[in-house]
Design an enzyme around this catalytic site. Structure first.
Site, PDB file in Angstrom:
ATOM      1  N   ASN A 274       8.177  -5.567  -1.159  1.00 22.52           N
ATOM      2  CA  ASN A 274       8.083  -4.453  -0.212  1.00 22.52           C
ATOM      3  C   ASN A 274       6.620  -4.369   0.224  1.00 22.52           C
ATOM      4  O   ASN A 274       5.778  -3.835  -0.500  1.00 22.52           O
ATOM      5  CB  ASN A 274       8.526  -3.133  -0.854  1.00 22.52           C
ATOM      6  CG  ASN A 274       8.519  -1.996   0.163  1.00 22.52           C
ATOM      7  OD1 ASN A 274       7.929  -2.113   1.244  1.00 22.52           O
ATOM      8  ND2 ASN A 274       9.168  -0.894  -0.160  1.00 22.52           N
TER       9      ASN A 274
ATOM     10  N   ARG B  26       5.545  12.358  -2.955  1.00 21.52           N
ATOM     11  CA  ARG B  26       5.487  12.954  -1.611  1.00 21.52           C
ATOM     12  C   ARG B  26       6.580  12.360  -0.745  1.00 21.52           C
ATOM     13  O   ARG B  26       7.128  11.310  -1.066  1.00 21.52           O
ATOM     14  CB  ARG B  26       4.126  12.666  -0.949  1.00 21.52           C
ATOM     15  CG  ARG B  26       3.036  13.572  -1.437  1.00 21.52           C
ATOM     16  CD  ARG B  26       1.789  13.370  -0.609  1.00 21.52           C
ATOM     17  NE  ARG B  26       0.824  12.514  -1.294  1.00 21.52           N
ATOM     18  CZ  ARG B  26      -0.089  11.756  -0.682  1.00 21.52           C
ATOM     19  NH1 ARG B  26      -0.133  11.698   0.627  1.00 21.52           N
ATOM     20  NH2 ARG B  26      -0.927  11.039  -1.381  1.00 21.52           N
TER      21      ARG B  26
ATOM     22  N   ALA C   1       3.229  -0.757   4.705  1.00 23.94           N
ATOM     23  CA  ALA C   1       2.777  -0.798   6.101  1.00 23.94           C
ATOM     24  C   ALA C   1       2.224  -2.171   6.504  1.00 23.94           C
ATOM     25  O   ALA C   1       2.146  -2.471   7.705  1.00 23.94           O
ATOM     26  CB  ALA C   1       1.732   0.290   6.336  1.00 23.94           C
TER      27      ALA C   1
ATOM     28  N   GLU D 148      12.392  -9.626   1.525  1.00 20.79           N
ATOM     29  CA  GLU D 148      11.688  -8.433   2.026  1.00 20.79           C
ATOM     30  C   GLU D 148      12.571  -7.204   1.792  1.00 20.79           C
ATOM     31  O   GLU D 148      13.751  -7.215   2.146  1.00 20.79           O
ATOM     32  CB  GLU D 148      11.417  -8.629   3.526  1.00 20.79           C
ATOM     33  CG  GLU D 148      10.729  -7.455   4.200  1.00 20.79           C
ATOM     34  CD  GLU D 148      10.559  -7.680   5.707  1.00 20.79           C
ATOM     35  OE1 GLU D 148      10.849  -8.800   6.210  1.00 20.79           O
ATOM     36  OE2 GLU D 148      10.150  -6.721   6.389  1.00 20.79           O
TER      37      GLU D 148
ATOM     38  N   HIS E 220      12.829  -2.880   2.156  1.00 24.28           N
ATOM     39  CA  HIS E 220      12.320  -1.572   2.588  1.00 24.28           C
ATOM     40  C   HIS E 220      13.251  -0.492   2.087  1.00 24.28           C
ATOM     41  O   HIS E 220      14.478  -0.589   2.254  1.00 24.28           O
ATOM     42  CB  HIS E 220      12.195  -1.504   4.111  1.00 24.28           C
ATOM     43  CG  HIS E 220      11.200  -2.490   4.625  1.00 24.28           C
ATOM     44  ND1 HIS E 220       9.852  -2.348   4.420  1.00 24.28           N
ATOM     45  CD2 HIS E 220      11.364  -3.680   5.252  1.00 24.28           C
ATOM     46  CE1 HIS E 220       9.227  -3.395   4.927  1.00 24.28           C
ATOM     47  NE2 HIS E 220      10.128  -4.218   5.433  1.00 24.28           N
TER      48      HIS E 220
ATOM     49  N   ARG F 232      13.404   4.419  12.466  1.00 25.58           N
ATOM     50  CA  ARG F 232      12.156   5.189  12.460  1.00 25.58           C
ATOM     51  C   ARG F 232      11.299   4.855  13.699  1.00 25.58           C
ATOM     52  O   ARG F 232      11.813   4.359  14.693  1.00 25.58           O
ATOM     53  CB  ARG F 232      11.430   4.918  11.133  1.00 25.58           C
ATOM     54  CG  ARG F 232      12.285   5.355   9.918  1.00 25.58           C
ATOM     55  CD  ARG F 232      11.574   5.154   8.602  1.00 25.58           C
ATOM     56  NE  ARG F 232      10.362   5.984   8.531  1.00 25.58           N
ATOM     57  CZ  ARG F 232       9.435   5.868   7.564  1.00 25.58           C
ATOM     58  NH1 ARG F 232       9.613   4.972   6.599  1.00 25.58           N
ATOM     59  NH2 ARG F 232       8.375   6.642   7.574  1.00 25.58           N
TER      60      ARG F 232
ATOM     61  N   PRO G 121       0.787  -1.228   0.000  1.00 28.47           N
ATOM     62  CA  PRO G 121       0.000   0.000   0.000  1.00 28.47           C
ATOM     63  C   PRO G 121       0.824   1.285   0.000  1.00 28.47           C
ATOM     64  O   PRO G 121       1.847   1.379   0.680  1.00 28.47           O
ATOM     65  CB  PRO G 121      -0.832  -0.102   1.283  1.00 28.47           C
ATOM     66  CG  PRO G 121      -0.222  -1.184   2.087  1.00 28.47           C
ATOM     67  CD  PRO G 121       0.470  -2.096   1.129  1.00 28.47           C
ATOM     68  N   ASN G 122       0.323   2.224  -0.781  1.00 29.76           N
ATOM     69  CA  ASN G 122       0.835   3.600  -0.889  1.00 29.76           C
ATOM     70  C   ASN G 122       2.148   3.722  -1.659  1.00 29.76           C
ATOM     71  O   ASN G 122       2.600   4.835  -1.913  1.00 29.76           O
ATOM     72  CB  ASN G 122       0.969   4.268   0.499  1.00 29.76           C
ATOM     73  CG  ASN G 122      -0.378   4.422   1.180  1.00 29.76           C
ATOM     74  OD1 ASN G 122      -1.323   4.903   0.564  1.00 29.76           O
ATOM     75  ND2 ASN G 122      -0.486   3.977   2.417  1.00 29.76           N
TER      76      ASN G 122
ATOM     77  N   TYR H 105      11.681   8.652   1.270  1.00 27.88           N
ATOM     78  CA  TYR H 105      11.664   7.589   0.256  1.00 27.88           C
ATOM     79  C   TYR H 105      12.364   7.965  -1.051  1.00 27.88           C
ATOM     80  O   TYR H 105      12.372   7.170  -1.987  1.00 27.88           O
ATOM     81  CB  TYR H 105      10.209   7.184  -0.041  1.00 27.88           C
ATOM     82  CG  TYR H 105       9.460   6.740   1.193  1.00 27.88           C
ATOM     83  CD1 TYR H 105       9.871   5.622   1.921  1.00 27.88           C
ATOM     84  CD2 TYR H 105       8.349   7.431   1.651  1.00 27.88           C
ATOM     85  CE1 TYR H 105       9.195   5.214   3.055  1.00 27.88           C
ATOM     86  CE2 TYR H 105       7.661   7.039   2.785  1.00 27.88           C
ATOM     87  CZ  TYR H 105       8.094   5.928   3.488  1.00 27.88           C
ATOM     88  OH  TYR H 105       7.428   5.526   4.612  1.00 27.88           O
TER      89      TYR H 105
END
Ligand code: CA2
Length: 148
Positions: A79, A18, A82, A104, A106, A113, A10-11, A23
């Site tokens: 990836n 943004r 969330a 995986e 990221h 974070r 997601p996203n 990122y």
């Protein structure tokens, strides 16, 4: 030609539009291009997808498991966005397709974070983890999978 499946949660479709401080400024189309080029140089094709929903990601893991058993897929670069920190369902999907290597990825260093990003439901069932290398992490994951 064997295939590497690159999945995004997601996203991640918002990449480059943004929060560039977290990122970077590359878009998801740039990530796809990087994956296609990296895989091609190693003799693999890429299927690239993004979903804002859990179901299609689970369906693709199950499909990848069957294709892996049939010798058509080398593995998955994932990836989960969330969902990394929330999804028992994705954990179970990966655990159920025994043998399929899932790497995986990221973009950001999740461990630098917020505390809620420090736990991953995916890591215990991942064959490897690449964290904090920006979008180059996808290329590193593909290189790792190519040697599996
Ligand atoms: O660092 C990563 O790759 C993450 O998987 C990105 C997820 C985050 O929830 C994970 O903790 C770490 C967020 C993806 C959202 O991507 C956006 C990109 C640009 C603008 C807004 C969101």
């Amino acid at each position: 030609m064997k295939k590497i499946i690159v999945m995004n949660g997601p996203n991640l479709n918002l990449l480059g539009t943004r929060e560039p401080e977290k990122y970077g400024s590359a878009t998801l189309a740039d990530v796809e291009k990087l994956c296609q080029e990296t895989a091609k140089n190693l003799g693999f094709s890429v299927e690239f997808l993004q979903s804002n929903h859990e179901g299609p990601l689970i369906d693709k893991i199950q499909e990848a498991g069957l294709a892996y058993k049939a010798g058509q897929v080398q593995g998955v670069v994932f990836n989960p966005g969330a969902y990394t920190h929330t999804s028992v369902a994705l954990h179970d999907a990966i655990a159920a397709v025994a043998g399929l290597p899932v790497i995986e990825v990221h973009i950001s260093n999740v461990h630098a974070r917020e505390a809620f990003r420090h736990h991953s439901y995916i890591s215990p069932v991942a064959a490897g983890i690449v964290v904090g290398f920006g979008i180059q992490g996808y290329a590193l994951a593909i290189e790792g999978l190519a040697k599996k």
